[in-house]
Design an enzyme around this catalytic site. Structure first.
Site, short mmCIF file in Angstrom:
data_model
loop_
_atom_site.label_atom_id
_atom_site.label_comp_id
_atom_site.label_asym_id
_atom_site.label_seq_id
_atom_site.Cartn_x
_atom_site.Cartn_y
_atom_site.Cartn_z
N LYS A 1 0.83 -1.20 0.00
CA LYS A 1 0.00 0.00 0.00
C LYS A 1 0.87 1.26 0.00
CE LYS A 1 -3.92 -2.10 2.52
NZ LYS A 1 -4.56 -2.10 3.87
N TYR B 1 -12.58 -2.32 -2.73
CA TYR B 1 -13.03 -2.30 -1.34
C TYR B 1 -14.56 -2.26 -1.22
CZ TYR B 1 -8.34 -1.89 0.71
OH TYR B 1 -7.06 -2.13 1.13
N ASN C 1 -1.52 -0.10 7.61
CA ASN C 1 -1.04 -1.47 7.85
C ASN C 1 -0.31 -2.08 6.65
OD1 ASN C 1 -3.25 -1.97 6.28
ND2 ASN C 1 -4.30 -3.30 7.75
N HIS D 1 -1.96 -5.30 1.51
CA HIS D 1 -3.23 -5.99 1.29
C HIS D 1 -2.95 -7.38 0.75
CE1 HIS D 1 -7.29 -6.99 -0.03
NE2 HIS D 1 -6.70 -7.49 -1.11
N GLU E 1 -10.00 -10.71 -7.14
CA GLU E 1 -9.09 -9.56 -7.07
C GLU E 1 -8.01 -9.62 -8.16
OE1 GLU E 1 -9.58 -8.53 -2.32
OE2 GLU E 1 -7.74 -9.50 -3.00
P1 IDP Z 1 -7.44 -6.96 5.69
O1 IDP Z 1 -6.69 -5.91 4.93
O2 IDP Z 1 -6.59 -7.61 6.74
O3 IDP Z 1 -8.12 -7.98 4.80
P2 IDP Z 1 -10.08 -5.80 6.13
O4 IDP Z 1 -10.94 -6.06 7.34
O5 IDP Z 1 -10.50 -6.42 4.84
O6 IDP Z 1 -8.59 -6.21 6.52
O7 IDP Z 1 -9.99 -4.23 5.97
C1 IDP Z 1 -9.42 -3.68 4.81
C2 IDP Z 1 -8.51 -2.55 5.20
O8 IDP Z 1 -9.29 -1.49 5.75
C3 IDP Z 1 -7.48 -2.87 6.29
O9 IDP Z 1 -6.33 -3.50 5.80
C4 IDP Z 1 -7.19 -1.49 6.83
O10 IDP Z 1 -6.28 -0.79 5.97
C5 IDP Z 1 -8.54 -0.82 6.74
N1 IDP Z 1 -9.27 -0.91 8.00
C6 IDP Z 1 -9.94 -1.97 8.48
N2 IDP Z 1 -10.49 -1.69 9.69
C7 IDP Z 1 -10.15 -0.41 9.95
C8 IDP Z 1 -10.42 0.48 11.05
O11 IDP Z 1 -11.08 0.14 12.03
N3 IDP Z 1 -9.91 1.75 10.95
C9 IDP Z 1 -9.16 2.17 9.88
N4 IDP Z 1 -8.90 1.37 8.83
C10 IDP Z 1 -9.38 0.11 8.86
MG MG Z 2 -9.72 -7.78 3.52
#
Ligand code: IDP
Ligand code: MG
Length: 150
Positions: free
Chosen positions: A9, A49, A112, A115, A126
């Protein structure tokens, strides 16, 4: 062979961690199938997303993923989706296991770094969303028989 989309990312790109991420998947034994460095359009961000539309963090997430270039890749291998998620670590870096990418390089869920597809079916969707068929390379490595049992 199972495939996963992986994105370094914008924060990972800005912090110079593309090579670190690639090195971890290479040494795990996964095989690279496609890669492109690109700016994500608003349309692609929304299509990618779509499951998160309406959630409180959605607008911030779209702004984040479109804020700077990403390194988009496809990696394959036996159980590639689960293996990659394991190497990536939990969504929230503070809950990610030591040794995972998110543990070792991140602190906050909104930054984080990476992805990865969450299920094999998601991987199929995807990969098709991000890559044209001709951008993916079917190839064998000399080392494959020392990494893949079959
Ligand atoms: P993942 O990336 O581990 O699959 P997902 O639940 O699919 O996690 O969420 C997608 C992305 O959305 C996360 O990687 C993160 O960047 C963002 N995200 C998820 N939950 C939160 C939150 O509570 N606050 C801010 N960003 C979030
Ligand atoms: Mg996800």
């Amino acid at each position: 062979m199972e495939r996963s989309l992986v994105l370094v990312k914008p924060d990972g790109v800005q912090r110079g961690l593309i090579g670190e991420v690639i090195a971890r998947f290479e040494r795990r034994g996964l095989r690279l199938v496609g890669a492109k460095f690109m700016q994500v359009s608003l349309d692609l961000a929304k299509a990618h997303y779509t499951e998160h539309e309406g959630k409180p963090f959605y607008d911030g997430l779209i702004a984040y993923i479109t804020s700077a270039p990403v390194m988009a890749m496809v990696w394959e291998g036996p159980n590639a989706v689960a293996a990659i998620r394991q190497t990536v670590g939990s969504t929230r870096p503070m809950e990610a296991a030591p040794g995972t990418i998110r543990h070792d390089f991140a602190l906050e869920v909104g930054r984080n770094l990476i992805h990865a597809s969450d299920k094999p079916e998601t991987g199929v969707r995807e990969v098709a969303l991000w890559f044209k068929p001709e951008e993916l390379v079917d190839w064998k490595r000399e080392v494959d028989r020392w990494v893949f049992e079959k």
